[in-house]
Design an enzyme around this catalytic site. Structure first.
Site, PDB file in Angstrom:
ATOM      1  N   GLN A  75       2.638   9.948   1.974  1.00  0.00           N
ATOM      2  CA  GLN A  75       3.992   9.390   2.105  1.00  0.00           C
ATOM      3  C   GLN A  75       4.939   9.870   1.009  1.00  0.00           C
ATOM      4  O   GLN A  75       6.150   9.770   1.150  1.00  0.00           O
ATOM      5  CB  GLN A  75       3.940   7.857   2.087  1.00  0.00           C
ATOM      6  N   HIS A 115      -2.821   7.468   7.224  1.00  0.00           N
ATOM      7  CA  HIS A 115      -1.805   8.388   6.673  1.00  0.00           C
ATOM      8  C   HIS A 115      -2.473   9.664   6.162  1.00  0.00           C
ATOM      9  O   HIS A 115      -1.941  10.763   6.342  1.00  0.00           O
ATOM     10  CB  HIS A 115      -1.063   7.735   5.502  1.00  0.00           C
ATOM     11  N   CYS A 146       5.436  -0.327   7.661  1.00  0.00           N
ATOM     12  CA  CYS A 146       5.177   0.923   6.950  1.00  0.00           C
ATOM     13  C   CYS A 146       6.442   1.330   6.205  1.00  0.00           C
ATOM     14  O   CYS A 146       7.532   1.324   6.786  1.00  0.00           O
ATOM     15  CB  CYS A 146       4.779   2.017   7.951  1.00  0.00           C
ATOM     16  N   LEU A 147       6.278   1.691   4.940  1.00  0.00           N
ATOM     17  CA  LEU A 147       7.438   2.091   4.138  1.00  0.00           C
ATOM     18  C   LEU A 147       8.053   3.385   4.669  1.00  0.00           C
ATOM     19  O   LEU A 147       9.215   3.662   4.404  1.00  0.00           O
ATOM     20  CB  LEU A 147       7.023   2.252   2.667  1.00  0.00           C
ATOM     21  N   GLY A 163       0.837  -1.197   0.000  1.00  0.00           N
ATOM     22  CA  GLY A 163       0.000   0.000   0.000  1.00  0.00           C
ATOM     23  C   GLY A 163       0.868   1.242   0.000  1.00  0.00           C
ATOM     24  O   GLY A 163       2.063   1.170   0.314  1.00  0.00           O
ATOM     25  N   HIS A 176      -4.850   1.422   7.428  1.00  0.00           N
ATOM     26  CA  HIS A 176      -3.502   1.961   7.667  1.00  0.00           C
ATOM     27  C   HIS A 176      -3.238   3.152   6.717  1.00  0.00           C
ATOM     28  O   HIS A 176      -2.761   4.207   7.155  1.00  0.00           O
ATOM     29  CB  HIS A 176      -2.489   0.831   7.445  1.00  0.00           C
ATOM     30  N   GLU A 177      -3.576   2.972   5.443  1.00  0.00           N
ATOM     31  CA  GLU A 177      -3.331   4.048   4.457  1.00  0.00           C
ATOM     32  C   GLU A 177      -4.255   5.245   4.706  1.00  0.00           C
ATOM     33  O   GLU A 177      -3.841   6.398   4.537  1.00  0.00           O
ATOM     34  CB  GLU A 177      -3.517   3.538   3.018  1.00  0.00           C
TER      35      GLU A 177
HETATM   36  O1  K1U Z   1       3.882   2.257   4.041  1.00  0.00           O
HETATM   37  C1  K1U Z   1       2.770   1.784   3.868  1.00  0.00           C
HETATM   38  O2  K1U Z   1       1.781   2.380   4.237  1.00  0.00           O
HETATM   39  C2  K1U Z   1       2.663   0.441   3.171  1.00  0.00           C
HETATM   40  C3  K1U Z   1       2.624  -0.731   4.121  1.00  0.00           C
HETATM   41  C4  K1U Z   1       1.188  -1.255   4.163  1.00  0.00           C
HETATM   42  C5  K1U Z   1       0.863  -2.214   5.276  1.00  0.00           C
HETATM   43  C6  K1U Z   1       1.456  -3.446   5.361  1.00  0.00           C
HETATM   44  C7  K1U Z   1       1.102  -4.321   6.371  1.00  0.00           C
HETATM   45  C8  K1U Z   1       0.149  -3.968   7.286  1.00  0.00           C
HETATM   46  C9  K1U Z   1      -0.421  -2.721   7.198  1.00  0.00           C
HETATM   47  C10 K1U Z   1      -0.077  -1.851   6.199  1.00  0.00           C
HETATM   48  C11 K1U Z   1       3.570  -1.789   3.580  1.00  0.00           C
HETATM   49  O3  K1U Z   1       3.430  -2.248   2.498  1.00  0.00           O
HETATM   50  S1  K1U Z   1       4.863  -2.299   4.613  1.00  0.00           S
HETATM   51  C12 K1U Z   1       5.676  -3.581   3.649  1.00  0.00           C
HETATM   52  C13 K1U Z   1       4.942  -4.882   3.673  1.00  0.00           C
HETATM   53  O4  K1U Z   1       4.166  -5.126   4.569  1.00  0.00           O
HETATM   54  C14 K1U Z   1       5.151  -5.874   2.606  1.00  0.00           C
HETATM   55  C15 K1U Z   1       6.165  -5.777   1.709  1.00  0.00           C
HETATM   56  C16 K1U Z   1       6.323  -6.728   0.710  1.00  0.00           C
HETATM   57  C17 K1U Z   1       5.472  -7.780   0.605  1.00  0.00           C
HETATM   58  C18 K1U Z   1       4.451  -7.905   1.516  1.00  0.00           C
HETATM   59  C19 K1U Z   1       4.281  -6.962   2.516  1.00  0.00           C
HETATM   60 ZN    ZN Z   2       2.364   3.305   6.195  1.00  0.00          ZN
END
Ligand code: K1U
Ligand code: ZN
Length: 168
Positions: free
Chosen positions: A51, A138, A92-93, A46, A134-135
């Site tokens: 972000q 943000h 979260c990225l 996401g 979660h998004e």
């Molecule tokens: O930064 C963000 O908002 C994105 C975040 C979304 C998220 C993931 C898990 C739970 C809640 C919200 C991410 O994508 S973090 C990276 C991640 O979880 C992931 C990366 C690669 C493959 C699968 C998952």
């Molecule tokens: Zn996030």
């Protein structure tokens, strides 16, 4: 298309409350393409416009392993949330390397517009529900670590500061 820079916690710009999208034009469709590319490349499931320092109500989500089920949510609103809650490990990225458990409604119904401005509804459960909520946080200027204890938040800030110094 381009990769966009992802702002990292505790950058104060992550606290900005996004304004509604009003123009469904080429700029918006290019931004959506760039956000999707940035999310896939990160990699993440996401990404909210906040972000990438764009303070408009827009997010992209794709929880598929095949990376071919992109959801684009413009001006999303939760119109229903289940009473049932679920605890899920979130990442979260904008908070690299940090994962922790957050409790949220297990299912939500979201009303949004697509990139052309057409309204639609999305029934979300499982990881999709977690990710969309979660998004949407943000877009309200909230990062998932704010659900954690003050002690954990302090530790996360310290860890990320050290990481930044090391990278410099
Ligand atoms: O930064 C963000 O908002 C994105 C975040 C979304 C998220 C993931 C898990 C739970 C809640 C919200 C991410 O994508 S973090 C990276 C991640 O979880 C992931 C990366 C690669 C493959 C699968 C998952
Ligand atoms: Zn996030």
């Amino acid at each position: 298309m381009a990769f966009l820079n992802i702002i990292e916690y505790p950058d104060p710009r992550l606290k900005t409350v996004a304004r509604p999208v009003t123009r469904f034009d080429e700029r918006l469709s290019n931004l959506v393409k760039d956000m999707a590319e940035t999310m896939y490349q990160a990699p993440g499931v996401g990404l909210a416009a906040t972000q990438v320092n764009v303070h408009e109500r827009l997010l992209v989500v794709d929880i598929s392993e095949t990376k071919d089920r992109l959801h684009v949510l413009v001006n999303p609103e939760i119109v229903w949330a289940s009473e049932e809650q679920v605890e899920c490990e979130e990442g979260c990225l904008s908070v690299p390397g940090v994962y922790d458990a957050v409790t949220r409604p297990a299912k939500v119904k979201v009303r949004a517009q697509n990139v052309d401005g057409t309204p639609y509804e999305l029934d979300c459960e499982g990881l999709l529900a977690v990710c969309v909520q979660h998004e949407m946080d943000h877009l309200l200027g909230k990062v998932f670590v704010e659900y954690l204890s003050p002690l954990k938040q302090t530790r996360i800030r310290t860890r990320l500061k050290k990481r930044k110094v090391k990278a410099a």
